[in-house]
Design a protein around this motif. Structure first.
Motif, PDB file in Angstrom:
ATOM      1  N   ASP A 186      -9.500  -1.823   5.910  1.00  0.00           N
ATOM      2  CA  ASP A 186      -8.740  -3.060   6.116  1.00  0.00           C
ATOM      3  C   ASP A 186      -9.639  -4.169   6.652  1.00  0.00           C
ATOM      4  O   ASP A 186      -9.533  -5.322   6.239  1.00  0.00           O
ATOM      5  N   GLN A 218      -3.819   1.256  -3.350  1.00  0.00           N
ATOM      6  CA  GLN A 218      -3.725  -0.143  -2.954  1.00  0.00           C
ATOM      7  C   GLN A 218      -4.000  -1.029  -4.160  1.00  0.00           C
ATOM      8  O   GLN A 218      -4.899  -0.745  -4.956  1.00  0.00           O
ATOM      9  N   GLU A 253      -9.023   4.025   7.288  1.00  0.00           N
ATOM     10  CA  GLU A 253      -8.118   2.970   6.820  1.00  0.00           C
ATOM     11  C   GLU A 253      -8.376   1.667   7.574  1.00  0.00           C
ATOM     12  O   GLU A 253      -8.392   0.584   6.981  1.00  0.00           O
ATOM     13  N   LYS A 303       0.842  -1.196   0.000  1.00  0.00           N
ATOM     14  CA  LYS A 303       0.000   0.000   0.000  1.00  0.00           C
ATOM     15  C   LYS A 303       0.876   1.244   0.000  1.00  0.00           C
ATOM     16  O   LYS A 303       1.992   1.230   0.516  1.00  0.00           O
ATOM     17  N   SER A 361      -0.299  10.944   3.601  1.00  0.00           N
ATOM     18  CA  SER A 361      -1.106  11.712   4.545  1.00  0.00           C
ATOM     19  C   SER A 361      -1.618  12.991   3.890  1.00  0.00           C
ATOM     20  O   SER A 361      -0.879  13.704   3.217  1.00  0.00           O
ATOM     21  N   ASP A 382      -8.481   9.721   9.019  1.00  0.00           N
ATOM     22  CA  ASP A 382      -7.872   8.882   7.986  1.00  0.00           C
ATOM     23  C   ASP A 382      -7.506   7.513   8.547  1.00  0.00           C
ATOM     24  O   ASP A 382      -7.687   6.495   7.891  1.00  0.00           O
ATOM     25  N   ALA A 383      -7.001   7.480   9.779  1.00  0.00           N
ATOM     26  CA  ALA A 383      -6.620   6.207  10.401  1.00  0.00           C
ATOM     27  C   ALA A 383      -7.851   5.331  10.636  1.00  0.00           C
ATOM     28  O   ALA A 383      -7.820   4.123  10.388  1.00  0.00           O
ATOM     29  N   GLY A 392      -4.190  10.599   0.205  1.00  0.00           N
ATOM     30  CA  GLY A 392      -4.986   9.387   0.069  1.00  0.00           C
ATOM     31  C   GLY A 392      -4.131   8.141   0.050  1.00  0.00           C
ATOM     32  O   GLY A 392      -2.919   8.193   0.255  1.00  0.00           O
ATOM     33  N   ASN A 393      -4.788   7.013  -0.205  1.00  0.00           N
ATOM     34  CA  ASN A 393      -4.134   5.710  -0.197  1.00  0.00           C
ATOM     35  C   ASN A 393      -4.306   5.016  -1.540  1.00  0.00           C
ATOM     36  O   ASN A 393      -5.402   5.003  -2.100  1.00  0.00           O
ATOM     37  N   LYS A 446       0.471   5.088   1.391  1.00  0.00           N
ATOM     38  CA  LYS A 446      -0.353   5.987   2.202  1.00  0.00           C
ATOM     39  C   LYS A 446       0.307   7.356   2.208  1.00  0.00           C
ATOM     40  O   LYS A 446       1.418   7.509   2.706  1.00  0.00           O
ATOM     41  N   SER A 459      -8.095  10.965   0.961  1.00  0.00           N
ATOM     42  CA  SER A 459      -8.184  11.282   2.390  1.00  0.00           C
ATOM     43  C   SER A 459      -9.316  12.272   2.625  1.00  0.00           C
ATOM     44  O   SER A 459      -9.819  12.914   1.694  1.00  0.00           O
ATOM     45  N   ARG A 505      -8.101   5.695  -2.615  1.00  0.00           N
ATOM     46  CA  ARG A 505      -9.081   6.174  -1.653  1.00  0.00           C
ATOM     47  C   ARG A 505      -8.596   7.537  -1.160  1.00  0.00           C
ATOM     48  O   ARG A 505      -7.585   7.623  -0.463  1.00  0.00           O
TER      49      ARG A 505
END
Length: 129
Positions: A110, A51, A106, A41, A45, A102-103, A48-49, A43, A82, A80
């Motif tokens: 997951d 994957q 995420e 992945k 900050s 965001d955490a 976005g992320n 990430k 943020s 995805r």
């Protein structure tokens, strides 16, 4: 926006030569590509992320003929955004504690992936409080 536009932006804003700017941008994209090829992945900050997800083979349908066809298993790239990016796109102030939001988002993504489900961000808005 193209890669050339990004290189030009680095050149103008950072003050590196055009050659150095191009090398930096190429290095960043190469690093991103290699990371995704490994299935890891990314990430970023406040952005976005990214994957890579594995899609199973499935039966689909040719829309013109209606005939069933096998759609092979494949890897797909998902992004995805943020909460900070989503807020910026909608002209809103960023969330006060965007890192925590965001955490949580995420973690929910997951958990959905572990259950073999697609993650739906719509329900996350209730968690943003």
């Amino acid at each position: 926006m193209t890669k050339a536009d990004i290189i030009e932006g680095v050149y103008e804003k950072v003050g590196f030569s055009k050659k150095e700017s191009a090398e930096i941008v190429e290095l960043v994209f190469d690093t991103l590509k290699e990371t995704l090829e490994r299935g890891d992945k990314i990430k970023i900050s406040g952005f976005g992320n990214f994957q890579v997800r594995q899609k199973k083979a499935r039966v689909g349908r040719n829309p013109q003929t209606g005939k069933e066809i096998e759609i092979s298993a494949r890897r797909v790239l998902t992004f995805r955004p943020s909460q900070v990016l989503k807020s910026a796109l909608n002209g809103e102030a960023p969330p006060e504690d965007h890192a925590e939001i965001d955490a949580r988002e995420e973690a929910a993504a997951d958990a959905a992936e572990a259950r073999g489900e697609d993650f739906d961000e719509e329900g996350m808005e209730d968690m943003e409080g």
